[in-house]
Design an enzyme around this catalytic site. Structure first.
Site, PDB file in Angstrom:
ATOM      1  N   ARG A   1      -2.792 -22.618 -70.592  1.00 21.83           N
ATOM      2  CA  ARG A   1      -1.380 -22.280 -70.762  1.00 21.83           C
ATOM      3  C   ARG A   1      -1.227 -21.021 -71.629  1.00 21.83           C
ATOM      4  O   ARG A   1      -0.471 -20.112 -71.321  1.00 21.83           O
ATOM      5  CB  ARG A   1      -0.668 -23.468 -71.426  1.00 21.83           C
ATOM      6  CG  ARG A   1       0.825 -23.416 -71.309  1.00 21.83           C
ATOM      7  CD  ARG A   1       1.451 -24.608 -71.985  1.00 21.83           C
ATOM      8  NE  ARG A   1       1.019 -25.893 -71.427  1.00 21.83           N
ATOM      9  CZ  ARG A   1       1.392 -27.086 -71.902  1.00 21.83           C
ATOM     10  NH1 ARG A   1       2.217 -27.147 -72.928  1.00 21.83           N
ATOM     11  NH2 ARG A   1       0.952 -28.202 -71.355  1.00 21.83           N
TER      12      ARG A   1
ATOM     13  N   ASP B   1     -12.080 -30.931 -60.473  1.00 20.67           N
ATOM     14  CA  ASP B   1     -10.941 -30.258 -61.073  1.00 20.67           C
ATOM     15  C   ASP B   1      -9.706 -30.862 -60.387  1.00 20.67           C
ATOM     16  O   ASP B   1      -9.822 -31.441 -59.300  1.00 20.67           O
ATOM     17  CB  ASP B   1     -11.054 -28.753 -60.794  1.00 20.67           C
ATOM     18  CG  ASP B   1      -9.840 -27.992 -61.245  1.00 20.67           C
ATOM     19  OD1 ASP B   1      -9.424 -28.174 -62.404  1.00 20.67           O
ATOM     20  OD2 ASP B   1      -9.288 -27.221 -60.435  1.00 20.67           O
TER      21      ASP B   1
ATOM     22  N   ASP C   1     -11.732 -24.953 -57.707  1.00 22.42           N
ATOM     23  CA  ASP C   1     -11.075 -23.898 -56.919  1.00 22.42           C
ATOM     24  C   ASP C   1     -10.972 -22.599 -57.711  1.00 22.42           C
ATOM     25  O   ASP C   1     -10.464 -21.610 -57.180  1.00 22.42           O
ATOM     26  CB  ASP C   1      -9.662 -24.327 -56.510  1.00 22.42           C
ATOM     27  CG  ASP C   1      -8.722 -24.362 -57.691  1.00 22.42           C
ATOM     28  OD1 ASP C   1      -9.090 -24.975 -58.715  1.00 22.42           O
ATOM     29  OD2 ASP C   1      -7.650 -23.748 -57.621  1.00 22.42           O
TER      30      ASP C   1
ATOM     31  N   ASN D   1      -1.234 -31.716 -68.815  1.00 23.19           N
ATOM     32  CA  ASN D   1      -0.369 -32.572 -68.001  1.00 23.19           C
ATOM     33  C   ASN D   1      -1.141 -33.364 -66.952  1.00 23.19           C
ATOM     34  O   ASN D   1      -0.537 -33.922 -66.027  1.00 23.19           O
ATOM     35  CB  ASN D   1       0.681 -31.721 -67.278  1.00 23.19           C
ATOM     36  CG  ASN D   1       1.636 -31.049 -68.251  1.00 23.19           C
ATOM     37  OD1 ASN D   1       2.271 -31.728 -69.056  1.00 23.19           O
ATOM     38  ND2 ASN D   1       1.739 -29.739 -68.200  1.00 23.19           N
TER      39      ASN D   1
ATOM     40  N   ASP E   1      -5.917 -29.419 -60.460  1.00 18.75           N
ATOM     41  CA  ASP E   1      -4.986 -28.449 -59.889  1.00 18.75           C
ATOM     42  C   ASP E   1      -5.707 -27.527 -58.912  1.00 18.75           C
ATOM     43  O   ASP E   1      -6.652 -26.834 -59.285  1.00 18.75           O
ATOM     44  CB  ASP E   1      -4.360 -27.592 -61.008  1.00 18.75           C
ATOM     45  CG  ASP E   1      -3.535 -28.434 -61.982  1.00 18.75           C
ATOM     46  OD1 ASP E   1      -2.750 -29.263 -61.513  1.00 18.75           O
ATOM     47  OD2 ASP E   1      -3.690 -28.250 -63.203  1.00 18.75           O
TER      48      ASP E   1
ATOM     49  N   GLY F   1      -6.554 -21.847 -62.915  1.00 16.77           N
ATOM     50  CA  GLY F   1      -7.607 -22.401 -63.776  1.00 16.77           C
ATOM     51  C   GLY F   1      -7.571 -21.926 -65.219  1.00 16.77           C
ATOM     52  O   GLY F   1      -8.398 -22.323 -66.026  1.00 16.77           O
TER      53      GLY F   1
ATOM     54  N   SER G   1      -5.643 -28.822 -67.858  1.00 17.26           N
ATOM     55  CA  SER G   1      -4.213 -29.084 -68.048  1.00 17.26           C
ATOM     56  C   SER G   1      -3.954 -30.205 -69.040  1.00 17.26           C
ATOM     57  O   SER G   1      -4.630 -31.235 -69.024  1.00 17.26           O
ATOM     58  CB  SER G   1      -3.577 -29.452 -66.709  1.00 17.26           C
ATOM     59  OG  SER G   1      -2.254 -29.886 -66.916  1.00 17.26           O
TER      60      SER G   1
HETATM   61  C1  BG6 Z   1      -5.093 -25.671 -64.951  1.00 19.72           C
HETATM   62  C2  BG6 Z   1      -4.263 -24.880 -63.982  1.00 19.72           C
HETATM   63  O1  BG6 Z   1      -5.581 -26.815 -64.329  1.00 19.72           O
HETATM   64  O2  BG6 Z   1      -4.309 -26.064 -66.083  1.00 19.72           O
HETATM   65  C3  BG6 Z   1      -3.630 -23.680 -64.686  1.00 19.72           C
HETATM   66  O3  BG6 Z   1      -5.079 -24.411 -62.916  1.00 19.72           O
HETATM   67  C4  BG6 Z   1      -2.840 -24.183 -65.903  1.00 19.72           C
HETATM   68  O4  BG6 Z   1      -2.805 -22.973 -63.808  1.00 19.72           O
HETATM   69  C5  BG6 Z   1      -3.741 -24.984 -66.813  1.00 19.72           C
HETATM   70  O5  BG6 Z   1      -2.304 -23.068 -66.622  1.00 19.72           O
HETATM   71  C6  BG6 Z   1      -3.009 -25.540 -68.034  1.00 19.72           C
HETATM   72  O6  BG6 Z   1      -2.042 -26.443 -67.603  1.00 19.72           O
HETATM   73  P1  BG6 Z   1      -0.912 -27.101 -68.487  1.00 19.72           P
HETATM   74  O7  BG6 Z   1      -0.338 -28.154 -67.567  1.00 19.72           O
HETATM   75  O8  BG6 Z   1      -1.553 -27.688 -69.695  1.00 19.72           O
HETATM   76  O9  BG6 Z   1       0.075 -26.036 -68.832  1.00 19.72           O
HETATM   77 MG    MG Z   2      -8.036 -25.629 -60.417  1.00 18.60          MG
END
Ligand code: BG6
Ligand code: MG
Length: 215
Positions: free
Chosen positions: A49, A9, A168, A116, A11, A46, A114
């Site tokens: 969004r 993972d 995590d 991102n 983040d 985790g 994510s």
């Molecule tokens: C996860 C994070 O990896 O990605 C979350 O732990 C987050 O906190 C999720 O909300 C979605 O991320 P993003 O960057 O697409 O908004």
């Molecule tokens: Mg994580």
């Protein structure tokens, strides 16, 4: 079965973006007159969004159009903060383990909810260290469903029983198990205690030590 791939993972495992997510959501919450604390933010670890927004709204009803605008706004704030990240934002022990895996021939992938993920990997300058990157843009259900991990297993060409997930988040450990994989949980036992092995962080641990435990 011997472990032949590590599925990380991103983040909270290789870097701590949860503070940046918190600042983004906090700014949105303030603009919307919603109370949002660091403690509230822990529940967002985790989580996608969309689910994060639902938790932040605490039952307040909004139209789909408003929800999309709010997610967009928060993401803008978040991206601004990610733009300031550097390789120094890798968590202690992360780079060493990625290097070690490459040296000893263990496959490795990023498996992140994510959208991102690539942006963050670029800021950390580690994008070229992975055999695959599966992120929140994949047409798949998010964790705790197994989908992202199953895609990663295919992408690195290693059967599920030979993949180790490093997570995590509770939902991440659940997703690993749903995929038929074993997991190393990073963080407190009340969060990742379902994992077969639990560490505080990657610091002071080696890939070889983890392999010795699982193999
Ligand atoms: C996860 C994070 O990896 O990605 C979350 O732990 C987050 O906190 C999720 O909300 C979605 O991320 P993003 O960057 O697409 O908004
Ligand atoms: Mg994580």
């Amino acid at each position: 079965m011997r472990i032949k791939a590590f599925l990380f993972d991103l983040d909270g495992v290789l870097t701590d973006t949860s503070e940046l997510h918190f600042l983004g959501w906090k700014r949105l919450a303030e603009e919307e007159g919603i109370n949002f604390t660091r403690e509230d933010n822990e529940a967002l670890r985790g989580v996608t969004r969309r689910e994060s927004l639902n938790l932040l709204l605490k039952g307040r009803q909004v139209t789909e159009e408003q929800a999309l605008e709010m997610m967009e706004r928060k993401n803008g704030y978040y991206i601004e903060l990610v733009g300031q990240m550097t390789p120094a934002d890798l968590l202690p022990g992360a780079l060493k383990m990625l290097d070690e895996n490459r040296r000893i021939g263990i496959k490795q992938a990023i498996v992140s909810s994510s959208k991102n993920a690539w942006l963050v990997l670029d800021r950390l300058q580690i994008g070229d260290m992975f055999d695959a990157v599966i992120d929140g843009n994949a047409p798949a259900r998010s964790k705790p469903y197994p989908d992202l991990f199953l895609l990663a297993s295919k992408a690195v060409g290693v059967p599920v029983k030979e993949c180790l997930v490093v997570e995590d988040a509770e939902a991440g450990v659940q997703a690993a198990h749903a995929a038929g994989m074993r997991a190393l949980g990073l963080g407190p036992v009340d969060r990742v205690g379902a994992a077969e092995l639990v560490y505080d962080s990657l610091q002071r641990h080696t890939a070889q030590e983890i392999l010795n435990f699982f193999n």
